[in-house]
Write a protein that holds these residues in place. Structure first.
Motif, mmCIF file in Angstrom:
data_model
loop_
_atom_site.group_PDB
_atom_site.id
_atom_site.type_symbol
_atom_site.label_atom_id
_atom_site.label_comp_id
_atom_site.label_asym_id
_atom_site.label_seq_id
_atom_site.Cartn_x
_atom_site.Cartn_y
_atom_site.Cartn_z
ATOM 1 N N THR A 88 0.412 -1.151 -0.120
ATOM 2 C CA THR A 88 -0.285 0.340 0.038
ATOM 3 C C THR A 88 0.426 1.472 -0.082
ATOM 4 O O THR A 88 0.277 2.542 -0.465
ATOM 5 C CB THR A 88 -0.822 0.020 0.933
ATOM 6 N N ASP A 89 2.169 1.073 0.378
ATOM 7 C CA ASP A 89 3.064 2.539 0.965
ATOM 8 C C ASP A 89 4.093 2.397 -0.205
ATOM 9 O O ASP A 89 4.067 3.236 -0.944
ATOM 10 C CB ASP A 89 3.501 2.797 1.477
ATOM 11 N N LEU A 90 3.771 1.353 -1.636
ATOM 12 C CA LEU A 90 4.293 1.736 -2.433
ATOM 13 C C LEU A 90 3.776 2.729 -3.364
ATOM 14 O O LEU A 90 2.434 3.336 -3.218
ATOM 15 C CB LEU A 90 4.098 0.220 -4.002
ATOM 16 N N PRO A 91 4.646 3.715 -3.881
ATOM 17 C CA PRO A 91 4.409 5.032 -5.385
ATOM 18 C C PRO A 91 3.450 4.032 -6.443
ATOM 19 O O PRO A 91 3.591 4.438 -7.584
ATOM 20 C CB PRO A 91 5.359 5.514 -5.160
ATOM 21 N N LEU A 92 2.370 3.650 -5.909
ATOM 22 C CA LEU A 92 1.469 2.719 -6.621
ATOM 23 C C LEU A 92 1.506 3.682 -8.447
ATOM 24 O O LEU A 92 0.844 2.769 -9.135
ATOM 25 C CB LEU A 92 0.161 1.847 -6.324
ATOM 26 N N GLU A 93 0.577 4.980 -8.147
ATOM 27 C CA GLU A 93 0.018 5.721 -8.991
ATOM 28 C C GLU A 93 1.283 5.617 -10.662
ATOM 29 O O GLU A 93 1.904 6.067 -11.842
ATOM 30 C CB GLU A 93 0.046 6.762 -9.037
ATOM 31 N N THR A 94 2.869 5.918 -10.375
ATOM 32 C CA THR A 94 3.722 5.475 -10.833
ATOM 33 C C THR A 94 4.249 4.222 -11.784
ATOM 34 O O THR A 94 4.663 4.050 -12.639
ATOM 35 C CB THR A 94 5.017 6.532 -10.453
#
Length: 413
Positions: free
Chosen positions: A186-192
């Motif tokens: 969840t803490d990953l920069p998923l939008e990138t």
């Protein structure tokens, strides 16, 4: 895959006739855990030969299977896939044409596809992993032509709901492992992270190969029921987890041995067709752990579903969820080792912004838990007053916690 719904020979004959197939015999396929599958022997086949696979989809609604048929036809000719046969009784009206590959039976979908040559590999090699990586990248690129992607992908399964149900019955250490991995994801920069249509179930037993030693050739990609819009790096992680792991049988204590050399070969194959961006590379270790958690939950969910539906019998196969738990723990150990490092972001103002020149000013900007956070801070600062005139001054240094970074003395001169 396991056989859950029983059909008579008369039913098989009628369904096969709708696809123009002359039915002689149906042979159950007992591997797998989701759908009911049979090999179909036709009246033209020799004894022991099978021309088609007949699938009754137990959980996915027919509308999802209709999407799958479009996807397989998109890939047909580019990758070795078995595209569903067209129904010869579909008629010409638009509604029937939309469903020309699927028969509905008790609110379930039926398809018939040609058998592909080859066999499921019991073990993989580095060369096979390289080829599989390249094929997955081609799959991702080919399906980009289906737009909007959400129209063709099925909804992602609500794994968070399964997690919340199952975690209540887990030992505390297992619950913590699952929770920690989920939070890190969840803490990953998923939008990138780039997204698109993904297979999401490309295990070795969903592939077929000509297994001539030293000249292994991929001959079939199977089971496209889970195709959804997700991050490509998640699809990569799911496939790596199976292709690069040797699963020991019961007589070997059901060991789980992950091969990082195979993973390197897989990634080289993938990047020969599509280059991963830096955020994808940094996210991969956590994605590998999260992918193992998803399949840990999937197997627990199958056990739950079989229990609630009263499914029993020799044709029901259940895969051991503990294997995926152990794989998740292995990957998490590597993530934790990486988390024992801090990332120090500094800015040096070099004369003329040239790193070969003297430093005129120096700033310690911050200490971060991940390199992604340090990189994001650079993006935030580089357009601000002063920094924008010296963009080459940013640098990130990684320091392991609890270790001396400079163990030697120094000259006071």
């Amino acid at each position: 895959m396991s056989v859950y719904t029983q059909l008579t020979d008369e039913q098989f004959a009628a369904f096969c006739q709708s696809f123009g197939v002359s039915f002689a015999r149906a042979i159950p396929i007992t591997q797998g855990i989701k759908n009911s599958n049979w090999f179909i022997q036709t009246t033209d086949d020799n004894d022991g030969d099978y021309s088609y696979v007949f699938t009754l989809f137990e959980e996915r609604p027919p509308s999802d299977i209709e999407k799958m048929a479009v996807i397989l036809n998109q890939l047909n000719g580019t990758l070795p896939v078995a595209a569903p046969l067209a129904r010869i009784d579909a008629g010409t009206d638009s509604d029937a044409d939309d469903k020309r590959y699927v028969i509905h039976y008790d609110d379930k979908a039926i398809t018939v596809v040609p058998c592909l040559a080859g066999a499921h590999p019991e073990q993989t090699t580095q060369a096979m992993c390289h080829k599989m990586g390249a094929s997955l990248a081609v799959l991702h690129a080919s399906l980009q032509e289906l737009q909007p992607a959400e129209k063709y992908g099925v909804a992602l399964y609500p794994w968070a709901e399964v997690r919340d149900r199952e975690i209540r019955f887990m030992p505390s250490d297992e619950a913590k492992l699952m929770g920690d991995i989920w939070q890190s994801y969840t803490d990953l920069p998923l939008e990138t992270l780039p997204k698109g249509l993904c297979h999401l179930d490309m295990f070795a037993d969903n592939t077929l190969w000509n297994l001539e030693e030293g000249n292994e050739k991929l001959t079939g990609l199977l089971d496209f029921t889970e195709v959804s819009v997700d991050h490509y790096v998640m699809d990569i992680a799911i496939t790596i987890n199976d292709f690069c792991t040797t699963w020991g049988g019961a007589e070997e204590g059901e060991t789980v041995n992950f091969d990082r050399h195979k993973m390197a070969a897989f990634l080289q194959g993938y990047e020969s067709k599509r280059t991963l961006n830096e955020d994808e590379k940094r996210a991969l270790p956590i994605m590998l752990a999260k992918a193992a958690v998803i399949f840990w939950l999937l197997r627990l969910n199958v056990i739950h579903y079989n229990r609630t539906e009263g499914r029993t019998g020799d044709n029901i196969m259940v895969k051991n969820p503990d294997l995926m738990k152990r794989l998740a723990a292995y990957h998490w150990t590597h993530v934790e080792k990486a988390q024992d490092t801090v990332y120090v972001l500094e800015h040096a103002r070099y004369k003329d912004d040239n790193k070969d020149n003297d430093v005129e000013d120096f700033k310690l900007i911050g200490v971060f838990a991940t390199e992604q956070q340090a990189q994001a801070t650079i993006e935030q600062l580089k357009s601000k007053s002063g920094f924008k005139d010296y963009p080459n001054g940013f640098h990130i240094n990684a320091y392991p916690l609890g270790k001396i970074n400079w163990a030697e003395g120094f000259s006071a001169d």
